[in-house]
Design a protein around this motif. Structure first.
Motif, mmCIF file in Angstrom:
data_model
loop_
_atom_site.group_PDB
_atom_site.id
_atom_site.type_symbol
_atom_site.label_atom_id
_atom_site.label_comp_id
_atom_site.label_asym_id
_atom_site.label_seq_id
_atom_site.Cartn_x
_atom_site.Cartn_y
_atom_site.Cartn_z
ATOM 1 N N SER A 234 11.887 3.335 -36.855
ATOM 2 C CA SER A 234 11.648 1.955 -36.186
ATOM 3 C C SER A 234 12.302 1.519 -35.135
ATOM 4 O O SER A 234 13.671 2.049 -35.207
ATOM 5 N N GLU A 235 12.300 0.665 -34.369
ATOM 6 C CA GLU A 235 12.826 0.197 -33.282
ATOM 7 C C GLU A 235 14.249 -0.655 -34.150
ATOM 8 O O GLU A 235 15.295 -0.457 -33.587
ATOM 9 N N LEU A 236 13.988 -1.279 -35.167
ATOM 10 C CA LEU A 236 14.970 -1.638 -35.804
ATOM 11 C C LEU A 236 15.856 -0.839 -36.591
ATOM 12 O O LEU A 236 17.356 -0.864 -36.280
ATOM 13 N N ASP A 237 15.408 0.369 -37.218
ATOM 14 C CA ASP A 237 16.284 1.216 -37.619
ATOM 15 C C ASP A 237 16.963 1.937 -36.504
ATOM 16 O O ASP A 237 18.370 2.291 -36.497
ATOM 17 N N GLN A 238 16.526 2.109 -35.266
ATOM 18 C CA GLN A 238 17.334 2.683 -34.138
ATOM 19 C C GLN A 238 18.261 1.950 -33.555
ATOM 20 O O GLN A 238 19.447 2.449 -33.420
ATOM 21 N N ALA A 239 18.041 0.680 -33.508
ATOM 22 C CA ALA A 239 18.963 -0.451 -33.147
ATOM 23 C C ALA A 239 20.232 -0.482 -34.105
ATOM 24 O O ALA A 239 21.415 -0.341 -33.937
ATOM 25 N N LYS A 240 20.104 -0.433 -35.553
ATOM 26 C CA LYS A 240 20.845 -0.307 -36.467
ATOM 27 C C LYS A 240 21.937 1.081 -36.258
ATOM 28 O O LYS A 240 23.051 0.929 -36.399
ATOM 29 N N ASP B 286 22.303 2.632 -33.560
ATOM 30 C CA ASP B 286 23.066 2.629 -32.292
ATOM 31 C C ASP B 286 24.349 1.879 -32.590
ATOM 32 O O ASP B 286 25.246 1.986 -32.113
ATOM 33 N N TYR C 35 9.632 9.503 -38.138
ATOM 34 C CA TYR C 35 9.593 8.359 -37.533
ATOM 35 C C TYR C 35 10.792 7.378 -37.577
ATOM 36 O O TYR C 35 11.398 7.180 -38.863
#
Length: 94
Positions: free
Chosen positions: A80-86, A88, A78
């Protein structure tokens, strides 16, 4: 309960296999693009997946319900959107 724990560990091993395949592909892509951030992230995820069957919550479970609540592979994969943005953003910087 010991037999149930061993069965659950086997289930964890089976659940993680498709993720290993995808992570290997992603790792090759990151290597080709020389993206160190993504490579490090993948290496971490793969190690966590290798360690998943040894999660102490499996051995500490005292009921089948507690055992079923331990979804180690899903927790590891899993993001999170925040971790994915980080991730990226760090990749773009790299």
């Amino acid at each position: 309960m010991d037999k149930a724990k061993n069965i659950w560990k086997d289930k964890v091993r089976a659940d993680r296999e498709p993720y290993f395949v995808q992570l290997d592909v992603d790792y090759l892509k990151a290597t080709e693009s020389q993206n160190v951030v993504v490579k490090n992230h993948i290496e971490t995820k793969k190690q966590q997946l290798r360690d998943a069957p040894a999660d102490p919550r499996i051995d500490n479970a005292t009921t089948p319900e507690e055992l079923k609540a331990v979804d180690v592979v899903e927790e590891i994969m899993y993001i999170s959107e925040l971790d994915q943005a980080k991730l990226d953003k760090l990749s773009a910087i790299d």
